[in-house]
Design a protein around this motif. Sequence first.
Motif, PDB file in Angstrom:
ATOM      1  N   ARG A   1       7.276   3.244   0.379  1.00 23.64           N
ATOM      2  CA  ARG A   1       5.901   3.107   0.870  1.00 23.64           C
ATOM      3  C   ARG A   1       5.136   4.382   0.572  1.00 23.64           C
ATOM      4  O   ARG A   1       5.707   5.445   0.425  1.00 23.64           O
ATOM      5  N   ASP A   2       3.839   4.257   0.525  1.00 20.51           N
ATOM      6  CA  ASP A   2       2.967   5.400   0.306  1.00 20.51           C
ATOM      7  C   ASP A   2       2.711   6.071   1.654  1.00 20.51           C
ATOM      8  O   ASP A   2       2.170   5.453   2.572  1.00 20.51           O
TER       9      ASP A   2
ATOM     10  N   GLU B   1      -0.752   4.577   7.746  1.00 20.72           N
ATOM     11  CA  GLU B   1       0.192   3.798   8.549  1.00 20.72           C
ATOM     12  C   GLU B   1       1.067   4.761   9.349  1.00 20.72           C
ATOM     13  O   GLU B   1       1.304   5.889   8.926  1.00 20.72           O
TER      14      GLU B   1
ATOM     15  N   THR C   1      -1.213   6.464   3.486  1.00 25.42           N
ATOM     16  CA  THR C   1      -2.030   5.292   3.783  1.00 25.42           C
ATOM     17  C   THR C   1      -2.650   5.311   5.174  1.00 25.42           C
ATOM     18  O   THR C   1      -3.554   4.533   5.442  1.00 25.42           O
TER      19      THR C   1
ATOM     20  N   GLU D   1       8.683   7.626   1.331  1.00 25.93           N
ATOM     21  CA  GLU D   1       8.441   7.270  -0.067  1.00 25.93           C
ATOM     22  C   GLU D   1       9.715   6.875  -0.805  1.00 25.93           C
ATOM     23  O   GLU D   1       9.695   5.941  -1.604  1.00 25.93           O
TER      24      GLU D   1
ATOM     25  N   GLU E   1       8.308  -3.769  10.828  1.00 24.36           N
ATOM     26  CA  GLU E   1       6.910  -3.584  11.216  1.00 24.36           C
ATOM     27  C   GLU E   1       6.722  -4.008  12.664  1.00 24.36           C
ATOM     28  O   GLU E   1       7.199  -5.059  13.086  1.00 24.36           O
TER      29      GLU E   1
END
Length: 115
Positions: free
Chosen positions: A36-37, A42, A40, A31, A88
């Motif tokens: 990023r959350d 991911e 999620t 975070e 990614e």
Amino acid sequence: MQSFIEPSAVFIHRDFVDFRKSINGLAAIVEDELNRDAYTGELFVFCNKAKDKLKILYWDKTGFALWYKRLEKQKFKWPSNIDCNEFELTDEQFKWLLSGFDVLGHQELHYQSMI
């Protein structure tokens, strides 16, 4: 990797992580550093400085799960020379990483008809 979820994405954190960190510390990196959350679903992949251990953090809709892998004799081919904090991975690259292959040195194969 066999997991109980189908992740929407897989991200690696480029910088090496102190492996004394567990779920809360790694979620904070997701975070704070990756913006990023963490909730999620991911996958977030972290590597230690010796490149022989990985931790994978994900939210499975009921709580966080932390997966850990240690190589006995080899080192992970960690892409530390990328310019951004995160990278990614495709599903195929993720499998390559877990198998010890260089994820940046491989390209996905694409075929087309010659007709």
